[in-house]
Design a protein around this motif. Sequence first.
Motif, PDB file in Angstrom:
ATOM      1  N   MET A   1      52.762  68.025  39.550  1.00  0.00           N
ATOM      2  CA  MET A   1      51.569  67.538  38.879  1.00  0.00           C
ATOM      3  C   MET A   1      51.309  68.299  37.580  1.00  0.00           C
ATOM      4  O   MET A   1      50.746  67.742  36.661  1.00  0.00           O
ATOM      5  N   SER A   2      51.718  69.556  37.520  1.00  0.00           N
ATOM      6  CA  SER A   2      51.451  70.332  36.306  1.00  0.00           C
ATOM      7  C   SER A   2      52.270  69.825  35.127  1.00  0.00           C
ATOM      8  O   SER A   2      51.881  70.019  33.980  1.00  0.00           O
ATOM      9  N   LYS A   3      53.398  69.193  35.364  1.00  0.00           N
ATOM     10  CA  LYS A   3      54.225  68.667  34.276  1.00  0.00           C
ATOM     11  C   LYS A   3      53.685  67.328  33.766  1.00  0.00           C
ATOM     12  O   LYS A   3      53.699  67.067  32.581  1.00  0.00           O
ATOM     13  N   SER A   4      53.237  66.480  34.656  1.00  0.00           N
ATOM     14  CA  SER A   4      52.854  65.131  34.248  1.00  0.00           C
ATOM     15  C   SER A   4      51.374  64.965  33.944  1.00  0.00           C
ATOM     16  O   SER A   4      51.000  64.070  33.198  1.00  0.00           O
ATOM     17  N   HIS A   5      50.509  65.828  34.519  1.00  0.00           N
ATOM     18  CA  HIS A   5      49.082  65.578  34.394  1.00  0.00           C
ATOM     19  C   HIS A   5      48.268  66.745  33.852  1.00  0.00           C
ATOM     20  O   HIS A   5      47.481  66.576  32.938  1.00  0.00           O
ATOM     21  N   TRP A   6      48.440  67.921  34.439  1.00  0.00           N
ATOM     22  CA  TRP A   6      47.483  68.985  34.169  1.00  0.00           C
ATOM     23  C   TRP A   6      48.172  70.318  34.428  1.00  0.00           C
ATOM     24  O   TRP A   6      48.556  70.617  35.556  1.00  0.00           O
ATOM     25  N   GLY A   7      48.329  71.120  33.394  1.00  0.00           N
ATOM     26  CA  GLY A   7      49.090  72.361  33.486  1.00  0.00           C
ATOM     27  C   GLY A   7      48.659  73.310  34.575  1.00  0.00           C
ATOM     28  O   GLY A   7      49.464  74.016  35.144  1.00  0.00           O
ATOM     29  N   GLY A   8      47.400  73.361  34.910  1.00  0.00           N
ATOM     30  CA  GLY A   8      46.923  74.300  35.924  1.00  0.00           C
ATOM     31  C   GLY A   8      46.949  73.744  37.334  1.00  0.00           C
ATOM     32  O   GLY A   8      46.650  74.461  38.292  1.00  0.00           O
ATOM     33  N   LEU A   9      47.285  72.485  37.486  1.00  0.00           N
ATOM     34  CA  LEU A   9      47.290  71.857  38.807  1.00  0.00           C
ATOM     35  C   LEU A   9      48.656  72.081  39.435  1.00  0.00           C
ATOM     36  O   LEU A   9      49.616  71.381  39.148  1.00  0.00           O
ATOM     37  N   ARG A  10      48.752  73.101  40.267  1.00  0.00           N
ATOM     38  CA  ARG A  10      50.034  73.538  40.817  1.00  0.00           C
ATOM     39  C   ARG A  10      50.325  72.866  42.154  1.00  0.00           C
ATOM     40  O   ARG A  10      50.350  73.493  43.200  1.00  0.00           O
ATOM     41  N   ILE A  11      50.530  71.568  42.089  1.00  0.00           N
ATOM     42  CA  ILE A  11      50.860  70.791  43.291  1.00  0.00           C
ATOM     43  C   ILE A  11      52.131  70.015  42.980  1.00  0.00           C
ATOM     44  O   ILE A  11      52.268  69.428  41.916  1.00  0.00           O
ATOM     45  N   GLY A  12      53.034  70.027  43.899  1.00  0.00           N
ATOM     46  CA  GLY A  12      54.266  69.278  43.721  1.00  0.00           C
ATOM     47  C   GLY A  12      54.703  68.699  45.043  1.00  0.00           C
ATOM     48  O   GLY A  12      53.985  68.763  46.034  1.00  0.00           O
ATOM     49  N   TRP A  13      55.893  68.152  45.058  1.00  0.00           N
ATOM     50  CA  TRP A  13      56.434  67.601  46.286  1.00  0.00           C
ATOM     51  C   TRP A  13      57.941  67.718  46.252  1.00  0.00           C
ATOM     52  O   TRP A  13      58.527  67.954  45.206  1.00  0.00           O
ATOM     53  N   VAL A  14      58.516  67.546  47.401  1.00  0.00           N
ATOM     54  CA  VAL A  14      59.967  67.603  47.528  1.00  0.00           C
ATOM     55  C   VAL A  14      60.432  66.266  48.075  1.00  0.00           C
ATOM     56  O   VAL A  14      59.868  65.749  49.031  1.00  0.00           O
ATOM     57  N   ARG A  15      61.458  65.742  47.462  1.00  0.00           N
ATOM     58  CA  ARG A  15      62.089  64.526  47.971  1.00  0.00           C
ATOM     59  C   ARG A  15      63.437  64.949  48.527  1.00  0.00           C
ATOM     60  O   ARG A  15      64.338  65.315  47.762  1.00  0.00           O
ATOM     61  N   ALA A  16      63.545  64.946  49.838  1.00  0.00           N
ATOM     62  CA  ALA A  16      64.770  65.406  50.487  1.00  0.00           C
ATOM     63  C   ALA A  16      64.823  64.833  51.903  1.00  0.00           C
ATOM     64  O   ALA A  16      63.868  64.213  52.370  1.00  0.00           O
ATOM     65  N   GLY A  17      65.926  65.113  52.567  1.00  0.00           N
ATOM     66  CA  GLY A  17      66.070  64.689  53.957  1.00  0.00           C
ATOM     67  C   GLY A  17      65.111  65.455  54.854  1.00  0.00           C
ATOM     68  O   GLY A  17      64.628  66.545  54.511  1.00  0.00           O
ATOM     69  N   SER A  18      64.843  64.893  56.017  1.00  0.00           N
ATOM     70  CA  SER A  18      63.849  65.494  56.918  1.00  0.00           C
ATOM     71  C   SER A  18      64.232  66.907  57.352  1.00  0.00           C
ATOM     72  O   SER A  18      63.362  67.773  57.503  1.00  0.00           O
ATOM     73  N   LYS A  19      65.514  67.174  57.519  1.00  0.00           N
ATOM     74  CA  LYS A  19      65.940  68.517  57.934  1.00  0.00           C
ATOM     75  C   LYS A  19      65.580  69.561  56.866  1.00  0.00           C
ATOM     76  O   LYS A  19      65.010  70.606  57.173  1.00  0.00           O
ATOM     77  N   LEU A  20      65.899  69.271  55.614  1.00  0.00           N
ATOM     78  CA  LEU A  20      65.599  70.207  54.535  1.00  0.00           C
ATOM     79  C   LEU A  20      64.092  70.367  54.342  1.00  0.00           C
ATOM     80  O   LEU A  20      63.597  71.483  54.160  1.00  0.00           O
ATOM     81  N   VAL A  21      63.342  69.275  54.413  1.00  0.00           N
ATOM     82  CA  VAL A  21      61.884  69.360  54.277  1.00  0.00           C
ATOM     83  C   VAL A  21      61.310  70.236  55.385  1.00  0.00           C
ATOM     84  O   VAL A  21      60.449  71.094  55.137  1.00  0.00           O
ATOM     85  N   THR A  22      61.792  70.092  56.594  1.00  0.00           N
ATOM     86  CA  THR A  22      61.325  70.918  57.710  1.00  0.00           C
ATOM     87  C   THR A  22      61.652  72.384  57.477  1.00  0.00           C
ATOM     88  O   THR A  22      60.805  73.264  57.675  1.00  0.00           O
ATOM     89  N   GLU A  23      62.867  72.668  57.019  1.00  0.00           N
ATOM     90  CA  GLU A  23      63.254  74.059  56.739  1.00  0.00           C
ATOM     91  C   GLU A  23      62.404  74.666  55.633  1.00  0.00           C
ATOM     92  O   GLU A  23      61.963  75.820  55.733  1.00  0.00           O
ATOM     93  N   LEU A  24      62.158  73.906  54.579  1.00  0.00           N
ATOM     94  CA  LEU A  24      61.314  74.408  53.492  1.00  0.00           C
ATOM     95  C   LEU A  24      59.887  74.650  53.957  1.00  0.00           C
ATOM     96  O   LEU A  24      59.267  75.660  53.601  1.00  0.00           O
ATOM     97  N   ALA A  25      59.359  73.742  54.750  1.00  0.00           N
ATOM     98  CA  ALA A  25      57.997  73.908  55.266  1.00  0.00           C
ATOM     99  C   ALA A  25      57.903  75.144  56.149  1.00  0.00           C
ATOM    100  O   ALA A  25      56.931  75.906  56.066  1.00  0.00           O
ATOM    101  N   MET A  26      58.904  75.389  56.964  1.00  0.00           N
ATOM    102  CA  MET A  26      58.891  76.567  57.834  1.00  0.00           C
ATOM    103  C   MET A  26      58.990  77.857  57.018  1.00  0.00           C
ATOM    104  O   MET A  26      58.350  78.851  57.337  1.00  0.00           O
ATOM    105  N   ALA A  27      59.773  77.842  55.964  1.00  0.00           N
ATOM    106  CA  ALA A  27      59.914  79.025  55.115  1.00  0.00           C
ATOM    107  C   ALA A  27      58.628  79.313  54.351  1.00  0.00           C
ATOM    108  O   ALA A  27      58.323  80.466  54.041  1.00  0.00           O
TER     109      ALA A  27
END
Length: 170
Positions: A1-27
Motif C-alpha cells: 500500500m505504501s507504493k501505490s497509495h500512501w507512503g506511511g501506510l505499511r500494509i502489504g500482502w503476499v501472493r504465494a502458495g498456501s504452504k509458503l504463506v503459512t510458513e511466513l505467517a508462522m515466522a
Amino acid sequence: MSKSHWGGLRIGWVRAGSKLVTELAMARVPVDMATPVIEQLVALHLLRGMDDVLRERLPRLRAQRDALAASLARRLPEWHWRLPPGGLSLWVDLGRPVASSLARAALAHGVRIEGGSRFGADPGTHEHRLRIPYTLPPDLLEQAVARLAAASAGDLRGAGDDVSRRHWVA
C-alpha cells in the motif's frame, strides 16, 4: 500500500502458495505487534478504489520510466537494463563493479543514489548493479542522469567525500 497509495501506510500482502504463506505467517508471529485496525480499515477502503488509482497513475509512471530509459540510453549507452512491467525503479547493470563508488561520486554531483550490496540479491553481482527510481518528473530525471553521467566519467576510486552539497534522490 505504501507504493501505490500512501507512503506511511505499511500494509502489504503476499501472493504465494498456501504452504509458503503459512510458513511466513508462522515466522512473523513472534515479532509482529499486529497492524493497527485503523490502518487495516484504511487499506480496505483504498483497495476499493485501486482500479481508479492505477488508471490514473500508471500512464504517468510509464512516461517517467520511459524518460529515464531514454536519458540513460542517450548519456550512458554502456549501461544495460530491462524495462520493468511494474514497480518504481530500473535495475541497471553498470558493466563493471563500481556501484558503491559511483554512488559516492554522485554525491559530489548533487545526486544521492544507492548502489552496491544494499540492493544486491546476488553477492557476486551487486557491485555491477544500481537501482534508479523513476518517481521524479522527467525533467528532473534528465538532470539526475546528466549528473550520474558526469560522476561516472570521473575517477571512481575514493570518490564522493564532499557531502556538504544539497542532494537529489534519484
